[in-house]
Design a protein around this motif. Structure first.
Motif, PDB file in Angstrom:
ATOM      1  N   GLN A   8       1.458   4.008 -13.157  1.00  0.00           N
ATOM      2  CA  GLN A   8       0.819   2.911 -13.855  1.00  0.00           C
ATOM      3  C   GLN A   8       1.138   2.650 -15.085  1.00  0.00           C
ATOM      4  N   LEU A   9       1.412   1.498 -15.740  1.00  0.00           N
ATOM      5  CA  LEU A   9       1.763   1.154 -16.998  1.00  0.00           C
ATOM      6  C   LEU A   9       0.698   0.337 -17.645  1.00  0.00           C
ATOM      7  N   VAL A  10       0.148   0.841 -18.665  1.00  0.00           N
ATOM      8  CA  VAL A  10      -0.922  -0.080 -19.485  1.00  0.00           C
ATOM      9  C   VAL A  10      -0.411  -0.443 -20.928  1.00  0.00           C
ATOM     10  N   GLU A  11      -0.099  -1.985 -21.031  1.00  0.00           N
ATOM     11  CA  GLU A  11       0.197  -2.362 -22.261  1.00  0.00           C
ATOM     12  C   GLU A  11      -1.023  -2.770 -23.239  1.00  0.00           C
ATOM     13  N   CYS A  56       2.857   1.182 -24.705  1.00  0.00           N
ATOM     14  CA  CYS A  56       2.572   1.199 -23.308  1.00  0.00           C
ATOM     15  C   CYS A  56       2.530   2.833 -22.876  1.00  0.00           C
ATOM     16  N   TYR A 101       6.554  -7.223 -20.892  1.00  0.00           N
ATOM     17  CA  TYR A 101       6.122  -6.488 -19.907  1.00  0.00           C
ATOM     18  C   TYR A 101       6.815  -5.076 -20.155  1.00  0.00           C
ATOM     19  N   GLY A 143       4.391  -3.068 -15.908  1.00  0.00           N
ATOM     20  CA  GLY A 143       2.993  -3.337 -16.573  1.00  0.00           C
ATOM     21  C   GLY A 143       2.523  -4.685 -16.184  1.00  0.00           C
TER      22      GLY A 143
END
Length: 115
Positions: free
Chosen positions: A3-6, A22, A94, A106
């Motif tokens: 999981q990637l969160v920016e 990120c 992204y 993300g």
């Protein structure tokens, strides 16, 4: 799964700066390259900058000298420092992480450069 969160997008005037972050979580073992792409409506997603675990970087010609990518491996986080922003930098940015042969993405963060 990765999981990637920016975070860090927003509205900035031309010539201004923004810093994107990120954070990767989940099954992060084996991630090598992390980085940033961007996309505007009607166009293909394009490379902005990427960085490997060892610190090797690659930048799009359009951002060289203005953007700097960095990485905190222990925090599984990648950053994009964007300086001297131009209206043509406006896009959804992204975050991406490559683990073996799989690219994870993300949800994207909007960057708008406008006066």
């Amino acid at each position: 799964q990765v999981q990637l969160v920016e975070s860090g997008g927003g509205l900035v005037q031309p010539g201004g700066s923004l810093r994107l972050s990120c954070a990767a979580s989940g099954s992060i073992f084996g991630i090598n390259t992390m980085g940033w792409y961007r996309q505007v409506p009607g166009k293909q997603r394009e490379l902005v900058a990427v960085i490997t675990t060892s610190g090797t970087t690659n930048y799009a010609d359009s951002v060289k000298g203005r953007f700097t990518i960095s990485r905190a491996n222990l925090k599984n986080t990648v950053y994009l420092q964007m300086n001297s922003l131009k209206p043509e930098d406006t896009a959804v940015y992204y975050c991406t992480a490559r683990k073996y042969s799989i690219n994870y993405w993300g949800q994207g963060t909007q960057v708008t450069v406008s006066s």
